[in-house]
Design a protein around this motif. Sequence first.
Motif, PDB file in Angstrom:
ATOM      1  N   LEU A  30      56.757  33.143  32.349  1.00 47.12           N
ATOM      2  CA  LEU A  30      56.467  34.534  32.624  1.00 47.12           C
ATOM      3  C   LEU A  30      56.755  35.307  31.341  1.00 47.12           C
ATOM      4  CD1 LEU A  30      55.771  36.774  34.649  1.00 47.12           C
ATOM      5  CD2 LEU A  30      58.199  36.878  35.205  1.00 47.12           C
ATOM      6  N   LYS A  31      55.735  35.897  30.770  1.00 50.93           N
ATOM      7  CA  LYS A  31      55.902  36.624  29.504  1.00 50.93           C
ATOM      8  C   LYS A  31      56.295  38.073  29.739  1.00 50.93           C
ATOM      9  CE  LYS A  31      53.572  37.653  25.178  1.00 50.93           C
ATOM     10  NZ  LYS A  31      52.344  37.516  24.411  1.00 50.93           N
ATOM     11  N   GLY A  32      55.730  38.667  30.763  1.00 46.57           N
ATOM     12  CA  GLY A  32      56.068  40.061  31.009  1.00 46.57           C
ATOM     13  C   GLY A  32      55.430  40.607  32.262  1.00 46.57           C
ATOM     14  N   PHE A  33      55.931  41.772  32.655  1.00 48.65           N
ATOM     15  CA  PHE A  33      55.422  42.481  33.820  1.00 48.65           C
ATOM     16  C   PHE A  33      55.375  43.947  33.440  1.00 48.65           C
ATOM     17  CE2 PHE A  33      55.786  44.562  37.970  1.00 48.65           C
ATOM     18  CZ  PHE A  33      54.810  43.880  38.664  1.00 48.65           C
ATOM     19  N   GLY A  34      54.208  44.541  33.533  1.00 48.60           N
ATOM     20  CA  GLY A  34      54.079  45.933  33.133  1.00 48.60           C
ATOM     21  C   GLY A  34      53.065  46.672  33.964  1.00 48.60           C
ATOM     22  N   GLY A  37      49.895  44.694  34.797  1.00 45.10           N
ATOM     23  CA  GLY A  37      50.026  43.532  35.675  1.00 45.10           C
ATOM     24  C   GLY A  37      51.030  42.536  35.137  1.00 45.10           C
ATOM     25  N   LEU A  38      50.847  41.295  35.486  1.00 41.01           N
ATOM     26  CA  LEU A  38      51.741  40.204  35.124  1.00 41.01           C
ATOM     27  C   LEU A  38      51.106  39.402  33.993  1.00 41.01           C
ATOM     28  CD1 LEU A  38      54.337  38.777  36.384  1.00 41.01           C
ATOM     29  CD2 LEU A  38      52.722  37.293  37.521  1.00 41.01           C
ATOM     30  N   THR A  39      51.908  38.974  33.033  1.00 38.16           N
ATOM     31  CA  THR A  39      51.390  38.190  31.910  1.00 38.16           C
ATOM     32  C   THR A  39      52.104  36.846  31.869  1.00 38.16           C
ATOM     33  OG1 THR A  39      51.014  40.222  30.666  1.00 38.16           O
ATOM     34  CG2 THR A  39      50.947  38.181  29.436  1.00 38.16           C
ATOM     35  N   LEU A  40      51.327  35.763  31.866  1.00 34.50           N
ATOM     36  CA  LEU A  40      51.860  34.410  31.738  1.00 34.50           C
ATOM     37  C   LEU A  40      51.551  33.891  30.342  1.00 34.50           C
ATOM     38  CD1 LEU A  40      50.614  32.821  35.092  1.00 34.50           C
ATOM     39  CD2 LEU A  40      52.873  33.749  34.605  1.00 34.50           C
ATOM     40  N   LEU A  41      52.437  33.066  29.809  1.00 36.69           N
ATOM     41  CA  LEU A  41      52.222  32.431  28.510  1.00 36.69           C
ATOM     42  C   LEU A  41      52.193  30.926  28.716  1.00 36.69           C
ATOM     43  CD1 LEU A  41      52.009  32.705  25.412  1.00 36.69           C
ATOM     44  CD2 LEU A  41      54.479  32.462  25.344  1.00 36.69           C
ATOM     45  N   ALA A  42      51.040  30.325  28.454  1.00 39.07           N
ATOM     46  CA  ALA A  42      50.882  28.875  28.587  1.00 39.07           C
ATOM     47  C   ALA A  42      50.882  28.265  27.189  1.00 39.07           C
ATOM     48  CB  ALA A  42      49.583  28.546  29.296  1.00 39.07           C
ATOM     49  N   MET A  88      49.613  23.416  18.483  1.00 40.97           N
ATOM     50  CA  MET A  88      50.202  24.100  19.634  1.00 40.97           C
ATOM     51  C   MET A  88      49.532  25.460  19.743  1.00 40.97           C
ATOM     52  SD  MET A  88      52.275  22.277  21.323  1.00 40.97           S
ATOM     53  CE  MET A  88      53.078  23.437  22.373  1.00 40.97           C
ATOM     54  N   LEU A  89      48.949  25.710  20.871  1.00 44.90           N
ATOM     55  CA  LEU A  89      48.213  26.942  21.104  1.00 44.90           C
ATOM     56  C   LEU A  89      48.914  27.711  22.212  1.00 44.90           C
ATOM     57  CD1 LEU A  89      45.518  28.281  20.211  1.00 44.90           C
ATOM     58  CD2 LEU A  89      44.448  27.099  22.110  1.00 44.90           C
ATOM     59  N   GLU A  90      49.166  28.991  21.987  1.00 42.36           N
ATOM     60  CA  GLU A  90      49.767  29.835  23.013  1.00 42.36           C
ATOM     61  C   GLU A  90      48.659  30.662  23.655  1.00 42.36           C
ATOM     62  OE1 GLU A  90      53.011  32.028  21.307  1.00 42.36           O
ATOM     63  OE2 GLU A  90      54.306  30.271  21.352  1.00 42.36           O
ATOM     64  N   VAL A  91      48.486  30.472  24.951  1.00 37.61           N
ATOM     65  CA  VAL A  91      47.424  31.138  25.694  1.00 37.61           C
ATOM     66  C   VAL A  91      48.063  32.180  26.612  1.00 37.61           C
ATOM     67  CG1 VAL A  91      45.534  30.802  27.329  1.00 37.61           C
ATOM     68  CG2 VAL A  91      46.029  29.037  25.623  1.00 37.61           C
ATOM     69  N   THR A  92      47.678  33.424  26.418  1.00 39.25           N
ATOM     70  CA  THR A  92      48.181  34.513  27.242  1.00 39.25           C
ATOM     71  C   THR A  92      47.202  34.771  28.383  1.00 39.25           C
ATOM     72  OG1 THR A  92      49.213  35.502  25.302  1.00 39.25           O
ATOM     73  CG2 THR A  92      48.935  36.916  27.212  1.00 39.25           C
ATOM     74  N   VAL A  93      47.705  34.660  29.607  1.00 39.37           N
ATOM     75  CA  VAL A  93      46.890  34.846  30.809  1.00 39.37           C
ATOM     76  C   VAL A  93      47.377  36.107  31.507  1.00 39.37           C
ATOM     77  CG1 VAL A  93      46.280  33.846  33.031  1.00 39.37           C
ATOM     78  CG2 VAL A  93      46.556  32.364  31.045  1.00 39.37           C
ATOM     79  N   LYS A  94      46.461  37.022  31.755  1.00 37.96           N
ATOM     80  CA  LYS A  94      46.821  38.288  32.391  1.00 37.96           C
ATOM     81  C   LYS A  94      46.397  38.292  33.852  1.00 37.96           C
ATOM     82  CE  LYS A  94      46.522  40.691  28.075  1.00 37.96           C
ATOM     83  NZ  LYS A  94      47.405  41.691  27.666  1.00 37.96           N
ATOM     84  N   LEU A  95      47.336  38.664  34.709  1.00 41.83           N
ATOM     85  CA  LEU A  95      47.067  38.788  36.140  1.00 41.83           C
ATOM     86  C   LEU A  95      47.157  40.261  36.507  1.00 41.83           C
ATOM     87  CD1 LEU A  95      49.378  35.939  37.489  1.00 41.83           C
ATOM     88  CD2 LEU A  95      46.968  35.794  36.956  1.00 41.83           C
ATOM     89  N   PRO A  96      46.085  40.840  37.050  1.00 35.88           N
ATOM     90  CA  PRO A  96      46.148  42.252  37.450  1.00 35.88           C
ATOM     91  C   PRO A  96      47.065  42.435  38.653  1.00 35.88           C
ATOM     92  CG  PRO A  96      44.072  41.280  38.124  1.00 35.88           C
ATOM     93  CD  PRO A  96      44.786  40.245  37.308  1.00 35.88           C
ATOM     94  N   HIS A  97      47.414  43.687  38.933  1.00 34.87           N
ATOM     95  CA  HIS A  97      48.313  43.973  40.059  1.00 34.87           C
ATOM     96  C   HIS A  97      47.772  43.452  41.379  1.00 34.87           C
ATOM     97  CE1 HIS A  97      51.413  46.170  38.028  1.00 34.87           C
ATOM     98  NE2 HIS A  97      50.503  46.890  37.377  1.00 34.87           N
TER      99      HIS A  97
END
Length: 167
Positions: A30-34, A37-42, A88-97
Amino acid sequence: MDIIEKAKNYVSEKMANMPTPETTITDVDLKGFGLSGLTLLAKVSISNPYSVPIPIGEIAYVVKSSGRAIASGTIPDPGSIKANDKTMLEVTVKLPHSAVVSLIRDIGGDWDIDYVLELGLIIDLPVIGNITIPISYAGEMKLPSISGFFGGGEKSGETASAEAETK
């Protein structure tokens, strides 16, 4: 016509035996919550068997919970894969509210969120063209308890001082 069929079979056989980059999702955090929405880091590990770098055109993602897709999107031009090496690739996935609300339904009694992250790396291989490498990762996010969220997880002053005296 027979020669054309033989040529097609030869090319398809060579393509089937051709090595492709190997990918794995090593971690999802879990990268952040704002407000958005919610941001995941894979974190994705990609091993390139070729002596040339391979450009990644885009990454398509789908996040599923309880068997249904709750968020999807694409990440354009995330970079390239190093030649004969691991990247190594960091993929940021955004989840809306709205997706977060769907996730809350999954919490239930065990106070965690079960999810599946599906990534599709669309890479451009010379001569062959674009191919999609599918990757999937199933995990669960443990949520803090209400008391832990509001500081109840910390030791009280009395307990902490008693432990300090015994040391």
